[in-house]
Design a protein around this motif. Structure first.
Motif: not given
Length: 213
Positions: A145-146, A187, A192, A201-202, A204-205, A208
């Motif tokens: 999922d990552d 994080q 996170m 995930r990192v 995209e964060a 963002s």
């Protein structure tokens, strides 16, 4: 490399030539000589899979060395739940983040790493060596999922970290200890899971929080 051959190759079959292409004994003997010079300790483990305590957010990375006793005091156990073992100091690797397999790695892992400075390479070789001796597969599944990042995406992670003021050196796409520490700080600030992994995930964060509001 030619210079490495001149320093390390050995005539293991005794025919008077150091032939690492046509002689299996010479190739294996030269490899063993390389590892010995790199600090290999006979009969010692390269490392092993471990289980982290819930919510672990302590140090990670091959260079973040602690004694086995210190890792044990942090709540880390062997994957079967038993106490840690091994002499000397070890680093804690989380190649797929906090939800993936975790490993304590010792001096012999560093000897393998010295041949090709990539933790994924060294882990693959180390795990293969265990499987050849009859060990089973990793107990912890690799998370799906990552996803991992391409070289260009890893460079983007570093560029975004630099833009936020993190001192990580050049954005070269190589995730080293300074980049992982910066990711851990980011994080933590974003609420996170703190594992220092440069994953999707990192990225995209970071994208963002860098976009105009």
């Amino acid at each position: 490399m030619p210079s490495t051959y001149l320093r390390i190759a050995v005539d293991f079959d005794g025919d008077g030539r150091r032939d690492i292409v046509g002689s299996v004994p010479d190739a294996l003997g030269s490899t063993a000589n390389y590892l010995r010079r790199a600090g290999w300790v006979s009969a010692a483990p390269w490392g092993y899979e471990v289980r982290l305590p819930a919510g672990y957010n302590g140090p990670t990375g091959r260079r973040e060395k602690k004694t086995v006793e210190q890792w044990g005091a942090a709540g880390i156990r062997r994957i079967d739940g038993s106490a840690l073992r091994g002499a000397g100091t070890a680093g804690l690797l989380l190649p797929a983040g906090a939800s993936g397999p975790a490993f304590l790695v010792f001096r012999n892992f560093d000897a393998i790493y010295s041949y090709n400075a990539a933790e994924s390479y060294a882990l693959a070789i180390a795990h293969l060596s265990d499987r050849l001796r009859g060990a089973g597969p990793l107990a912890t599944a690799w998370p799906t999922d990552d996803r991992g990042l391409s070289r260009a995406e890893r460079r983007e992670v570093q560029q975004l970290l630099l833009a936020r003021g993190f001192d990580i050196g050049n954005a070269d796409g190589m995730i080293g200890s300074r980049t992982r520490e910066a990711i851990r700080s980011f994080q933590s600030a974003q609420g996170m899971a703190v594992d220092g992994r440069a994953g999707a995930r990192v990225l995209e964060a970071l994208r963002s929080v860098s976009r105009p509001k």
